[in-house]
Design an enzyme around this catalytic site. Sequence first.
Site, PDB file in Angstrom:
ATOM      1  N   CYS A 136       0.831  -1.206   0.000  1.00  0.00           N
ATOM      2  CA  CYS A 136       0.000   0.000   0.000  1.00  0.00           C
ATOM      3  C   CYS A 136       0.867   1.258   0.000  1.00  0.00           C
ATOM      4  O   CYS A 136       1.366   1.673   1.046  1.00  0.00           O
ATOM      5  CB  CYS A 136      -0.945  -0.011   1.198  1.00  0.00           C
ATOM      6  SG  CYS A 136      -2.020   1.430   1.245  1.00  0.00           S
ATOM      7  N   CYS A 139      -0.502   4.118   2.116  1.00  0.00           N
ATOM      8  CA  CYS A 139      -0.292   3.924   3.560  1.00  0.00           C
ATOM      9  C   CYS A 139       1.175   4.154   3.933  1.00  0.00           C
ATOM     10  O   CYS A 139       1.472   4.784   4.945  1.00  0.00           O
ATOM     11  CB  CYS A 139      -0.640   2.494   3.986  1.00  0.00           C
ATOM     12  SG  CYS A 139      -2.115   1.820   3.247  1.00  0.00           S
ATOM     13  N   ASP A 140       2.091   3.609   3.144  1.00  0.00           N
ATOM     14  CA  ASP A 140       3.480   3.514   3.595  1.00  0.00           C
ATOM     15  C   ASP A 140       4.487   4.352   2.810  1.00  0.00           C
ATOM     16  O   ASP A 140       5.650   4.449   3.216  1.00  0.00           O
ATOM     17  CB  ASP A 140       3.924   2.040   3.564  1.00  0.00           C
ATOM     18  CG  ASP A 140       3.080   1.179   4.502  1.00  0.00           C
ATOM     19  OD1 ASP A 140       2.650   1.707   5.536  1.00  0.00           O
ATOM     20  OD2 ASP A 140       2.845   0.001   4.191  1.00  0.00           O
TER      21      ASP A 140
END
Length: 312
Positions: A136, A139-140
């Site tokens: 992701c 997300c990261d």
Amino acid sequence: MSSEKVKCLIIGSGPAGYTAAIYASRANLAPVLYTGKEPGGQLTITNDVENYPGYPDGVMGPQMMEDFKNQALRFGTDIRYELISKVDFSGHPHKIWSETGHEIEADSVIIATGASAKWLGIPSEQKLMNKGVSACAVCDGFFFRGQEVAIVGGGDTAAEEATYLAKMCKKVHLLVRKGEMRASKIMQERVLKTENLIVHWHTETAEILGEDSVTGVRIRNLQSGEESELPVTGFFVAIGHKPNTDIFEGWLDMDENKYLKATPGRSFTKVEGVFVSGDAADHIYRQAVTAAGSGCMAALDAERYLADKGII
Ligand code: NDP
């Protein structure tokens, strides 16, 4: 075999399932929630979550799901650490079976079974998961700002995530196994126009390098067989997701990728009393906060449905 009757059954324990449980239990629906095989869902395989509102200092994914669970428990949700393996939506109440054969009759069902990221399946990917390997970018990606990263895939997700990463990373290597991308033309153009984004065609991942963190990736050209190394510190996999919807096949409408179809803007499925939330019906946003919001919607829709039917 044992059996029981419930007003509201929730299948799944990610942000959608637990949020539905919080709302349903506060509305006195006495919900029963089956967690599935991966209690807490996809967030339990991430590290820091920094984009969920309400956690100004960020939170670890597993801790956040523990918080969600405890909030659901506080209002009396009955949580079962088991998998639902079969449903029968042919009549009312709906029939559902757990893996151990326990039968449940439910007046309403909230589906929150989520989706699972597809992985390459090489050992180093598993070893370095959350240590530089992620599925992701939204997300990261932030954790790799100013660094050099690689991302695998040739679809819209890979194209979108690669351009997203290029905004914050020094250099992004997109590894595409064919000589073309499956992504839409406009996304491909964006990829090709981005200066710090390098596309490696006909390329597969031989090995992700590093012991406790990613230190590079060894790639292989599928035409020449030649191998080379890229000095990346982050490795993203964007080769698609699989919604966990197999048990609903034949009962509910799905799109060509097996995502459940809901009435636009609502949580209704084509079966009365069966509601859907989270990534099982969302291939676009796939965020914890959007899943949680849709879990709330499903619980409110279930509550209104049960009230209309005179069940509560
Ligand atoms: P897709 O299934 O569309 O694409 C997956 C990609 O990963 C393909 O290019 C495929 O390669 C590649 N791939 C699969 N397995 C491997 C592997 N083992 N090694 C290397 N590469 C691999 O998935 P997406 O997640 O990209 O998209 C899912 C759906 O969501 C699509 O319908 C897409 O259009 C949509 N979407 C739309 C967006 C938007 O409109 N903004 C954004 C994101 C997704 P190959 O082509 O060789 O099979």
